[in-house]
Design a protein around this motif. Structure first.
Motif, mmCIF file in Angstrom:
data_model
loop_
_atom_site.group_PDB
_atom_site.id
_atom_site.type_symbol
_atom_site.label_atom_id
_atom_site.label_comp_id
_atom_site.label_asym_id
_atom_site.label_seq_id
_atom_site.Cartn_x
_atom_site.Cartn_y
_atom_site.Cartn_z
ATOM 1 N N THR A 262 -13.595 1.011 1.195
ATOM 2 C CA THR A 262 -14.173 0.210 2.274
ATOM 3 C C THR A 262 -14.449 -1.182 1.704
ATOM 4 N N TYR B 176 -15.105 -2.260 -2.215
ATOM 5 C CA TYR B 176 -14.249 -3.275 -2.828
ATOM 6 C C TYR B 176 -15.101 -4.391 -3.440
ATOM 7 N N ARG C 264 -4.834 -8.096 3.976
ATOM 8 C CA ARG C 264 -4.640 -6.770 4.576
ATOM 9 C C ARG C 264 -5.572 -6.581 5.769
ATOM 10 N N GLY D 257 -7.314 -1.680 0.770
ATOM 11 C CA GLY D 257 -6.764 -1.337 -0.543
ATOM 12 C C GLY D 257 -7.836 -0.903 -1.523
ATOM 13 N N ASN D 258 -7.445 -0.838 -2.794
ATOM 14 C CA ASN D 258 -8.349 -0.423 -3.867
ATOM 15 C C ASN D 258 -8.442 -1.550 -4.882
ATOM 16 N N ASP E 206 -8.182 4.542 -1.321
ATOM 17 C CA ASP E 206 -8.530 3.358 -0.526
ATOM 18 C C ASP E 206 -10.039 3.129 -0.520
ATOM 19 N N ALA F 183 -6.721 -8.131 -0.406
ATOM 20 C CA ALA F 183 -7.610 -7.357 0.452
ATOM 21 C C ALA F 183 -7.878 -8.105 1.762
ATOM 22 N N GLN G 38 -3.671 -3.761 8.111
ATOM 23 C CA GLN G 38 -2.970 -2.716 7.367
ATOM 24 C C GLN G 38 -3.792 -1.422 7.397
ATOM 25 N N ARG G 39 -3.282 -0.405 6.707
ATOM 26 C CA ARG G 39 -3.937 0.898 6.683
ATOM 27 C C ARG G 39 -5.396 0.764 6.236
ATOM 28 N N SER G 40 -5.609 -0.013 5.155
ATOM 29 C CA SER G 40 -6.964 -0.274 4.671
ATOM 30 C C SER G 40 -6.914 -1.573 3.882
ATOM 31 N N LEU H 102 0.822 -1.208 0.000
ATOM 32 C CA LEU H 102 0.000 0.000 0.000
ATOM 33 C C LEU H 102 0.856 1.258 0.000
#
Lengths: 186, 557
Positions: B58, B62, B153, B162-163, B56, B150, B158-160, B30
């Motif tokens: 939710t 996703y 993560r 992802g995308n 990013d 995803a 992790q931070r989020s 990320l």
């Protein structure tokens, strides 16, 4: 949102479905044209006699015969009967083929016949037989062609491919190449 | 020699999988990495022309991305199949595919299943092979890898998560396309054709004419394996000498399909900042795989007792439905790998496997977590890991936590749904098919094996594998519709449920590890994990296995 996804899909379609296979075709045709076109075997007259990777049917007793193919090695398609191990049709076919093989090859004992020769390959186009399956046909062909059996055994050895890198797969004889070499034998 | 050639392939796989895991962890990071300098330019162009925003997401955004993009892809694929007769790139003049078969085919390739109720030589134009089959063979494993990233993560906080679109594009640019180009050229060097020329005509030395189908085969076969897709260019798949000409091409194909599933546990280890955690997951799947592989090899090398009794020596093993160049070792290994990685490509006919040999692919697809397909397999085994934490936690009275996050009711409900859907969509349609004329009409082998044929078809569909007991006459409305639906449920129910689990876990505050925490990075947990998978699988599927392969084994042994 669906429209945006459609746009993305079309971009991926052009990259993966068109650019990639066409680029690969171009590179393959330049770097390895023979393999990329199907490993075709061409005779002196320039006629295609087959592909070294695709099996052919040999019924004449003067030629080495290959494995069983329920589709008769028709390479426009591919396939087999998919007989389960318990299918009575498999037993019936095997017994019929065993009897026919023993009749065509009088000196051979039933328990000596290697299994690959009388079983259907997966593709119906298997170009190979085991060296044992070639050896067991030597006596018949030597008699039919009036040749020294030792010469035939040497020919089989010449046309036997070993395991890849000495380890992978099984030793095997390409039946089409062997029969082509057989016709060259004087 | 058999032992040597099998273990050599597995050792090479391990040597490749660990650095591949490190690479994947970097490629999907990320944060900005040095790989952005190599691939960033191309990727930014793709983002721009496709109108993608890289922020990013939710878990709901996703999941919506997964569903909407997949709907767009399946629509394109269906249209192309229906219109192939009017489109260029069709030198063999193949007509449109009929509607129900097009539905089944489009769904099959969309869900990474690649069940084929058609034969490629006669059913698809070259353009369809490229723009339907190869296209989906890239996008579906890319979707699977994205979902796995995803999910991991979420699990590792992790931070989020992802995308989705960034992950989807990166799977193409950083993983699948470069690898596919290398593998394509390796395969051509072994003799796999790559040409736009039509079918060749040969005059054989026996004087008859032989038609030899060919086409852009290598570019399909490479991604077929790398993407754990499995659908062949030709009807008989990788047993066709043009798809798999030498033992070496066989090894290349095995390594290709196992590489990504085998490296993802290591990605998980890197993400969790605990390599041991990665090894525990890899070890559990590896041990189950070895047990299946040994069973398959032993069953096949001992031959078919029914043929032995008929008088055909079985010293070479069971050679019906196998190719001489592969023999027993390379065939048994391929079978064990293709159903573990749920690829579904075959180099021998699974319908002809001895009863216990045929039990192996069935069993691997039923457990559905022995490595598994690109991405989704890793998600499945991690789902079982959470279940194992929950069960073990309950038994010893410890709080169920995984990687510092409490496992609670919401996660367990979602996991229970995903685990229960799999047997439901196998057993219910199998029962319906066996009870009705429209189901039993397709059976081609008499006796208990017929039950296995039906069971295999639905198991393969549910596990998104795509191999078959191919004697089954499956191009009928009943089979096209039923397996189409099973494939859709098999793919999307667990994907959506697991993204929801990821979204729920990532929102939790981590709890500090205490003496009371159940450790998940040691051999005890490895054994608990295997036991969980095996017990759930065995309780569900043993009865039906007794009716099919086991009963057949008893009749011919």
């Amino acid at each position: 949102m669906l429209l945006a996804n459609l746009r993305l899909s079309l971009v991926l379609l052009l990259i993966c479905g068109l650019a990639y296979p066409l680029a690969m075709t171009g590179i393959a045709q330049i770097v390895m044209p023979a393999q990329a076109s199907g490993s075709l075997i061409v005779d002196e007259a320039g006629k295609v006699v087959g592909s070294e990777l695709i099996g052919q049917t040999f019924t004449d007793s003067k030629y080495f015969s290959g494995r069983i193919s329920s589709i008769d090695n028709n390479a426009a398609g591919s396939g087999s009967n998919n007989y389960a191990p318990s299918n009575p049709a498999l037993i019936e076919r095997t017994q019929k083929d065993l009897a026919a093989f023993l009749e065509a090859n009088p000196g051979v004992k039933q328990e000596e016949i290697p299994a690959d020769l009388l079983t259907n390959s997966a593709s119906g186009l298997d170009p190979h037989i085991s060296p044992e399956a070639a050896a067991i046909q030597v006596e018949r062909i030597a008699k039919a062609r009036n040749l020294d059996p030792a010469k035939l055994s040497a020919l089989i050895e010449e046309n036997t491919d070993g395991r890849s890198l000495g380890v992978f797969g099984e030793p095997r004889v390409n039946v089409l190449k062997l029969n082509l070499a057989l016709d060259q034998l004087k | 020699m058999d032992f040597l050639q099998i273990s050599l392939v597995l050792v090479v796989l391990l040597i490749l999988a660990i650095p591949m895991g490190r690479y994947l962890a970097l490629a999907f990071s990320l944060t900005t990495t040095r790989l952005d300098r190599v691939f960033g330019g191309v990727e930014n162009v793709i983002y721009k022309i496709s109108g993608i925003r890289v922020a990013d997401m939710t878990w709901k955004q996703y999941a919506a991305g997964v569903l909407m993009s997949n709907i767009a892809m399946v629509a394109i694929a269906y249209l192309l199949l229906r219109l192939q007769g009017f489109l260029p790139g069709n030198p063999n003049n193949i007509g449109a595919m009929e509607p129900l078969l097009s539905f089944n085919t489009a769904v099959s390739f969309l869900t990474n299943t690649n069940l084929q109720h058609y034969s490629g030589e006669s059913g698809l134009s070259y353009l369809s092979q490229m723009m339907v089959i190869i296209f989906l063979m890239f996008t579906t494993p890319a979707t699977g890898i994205a979902v796995a990233m995803a999910f991991m993560r979420g699990l590792t906080g992790q931070r989020s998560i992802g995308n989705f679109y960034v992950d989807l594009i990166r799977s193409h640019t950083r993983v699948l396309i470069p690898l596919a180009m290398i593998v394509t050229l390796l395969l051509v060097s072994q003799g796999v054709p790559q040409t736009m020329e039509p079918t060749a005509t040969a005059t054989t030395i026996s004087g008859t004419e032989q038609q030899i189908a060919r086409g852009p085969v290598a570019s399909l076969v490479s991604i077929k394996h790398l993407g754990t897709n499995g659908g062949g260019f030709f009807g008989v798949n990788s047993s066709h000498p043009f798809e798999n000409p030498t033992p070496l091409s066989n090894v290349i194909e095995i390594l290709s399909m196992f590489l990504i599933p085998a490296s993802l546990p290591f990605v998980f280890g890197f993400m969790a900042k605990s390599r041991k955690q990665g090894w525990v997951i890899f070890g559990a799947m590896g041990m189950m795989f070895l047990a299946f592989l040994i069973t398959a090899y032993t069953a096949e090398v001992n031959g078919n007792p029914a043929l032995e009794r008929a008088g055909l020596s079985q010293l070479m093993g069971s050679m019906e439905g196998k190719e001489v160049r592969f023999g027993i070792a390379q065939s048994a290994l391929f079978t064990a790998v293709t159903t573990a990685a749920t690829t579904g490509t075959v180099n021998n006919m699974h319908d002809t496997l001895t009863p216990l040999g045929g039990l192996v692919p069935l069993g691997e697809m039923m457990l559905n977590s022995v490595f598994g397909g690109d991405g989704v397999g890793t998600v499945n085994i991690l789902m079982y890991a959470i279940l194992a934490v929950f069960l073990a936690g309950l038994m010893v009275g410890r709080t169920p936590e995984f990687l510092g996050r409490k496992i609670e009711g919401r996660e367990m409900k979602l996991i229970a749904i995903a685990i229960l859907v799999h047997p439901l969509i196998i057993l219910a349609p199998t029962a319906i098919a066996l009870a009705t004329e429209m189901g039993t009409a397709g059976i081609s082998n008499p006796g208990f094996h017929g039950i296995s044929q039906v069971l295999y078809e639905f198991t393969s569909s549910a596990a998104n594998n795509g191999s078959g007991f191919e004697g089954l006459g499956d191009n009928t409305p009943f089979w096209n519709i039923s397996t189409g639906l099973v494939m859709l449920f098999g793919r999307y129910v667990s994907i959506i449920a697991m993204l929801a689990v990821a979204g729920s876990l990532i929102a939790k505050t981590p709890v500090p590890e205490t003496l009371g925490t159940l450790r998940t990075d040691n051999s005890v947990f490895l054994m608990i994990l295997i036991a969980t998978v095996v017990i759930v699988g065995a309780l569900t599927f043993l009865p039906v296995l007794a009716l099919g392969p086991i009963a057949e084994w008893l009749t011919i042994r």
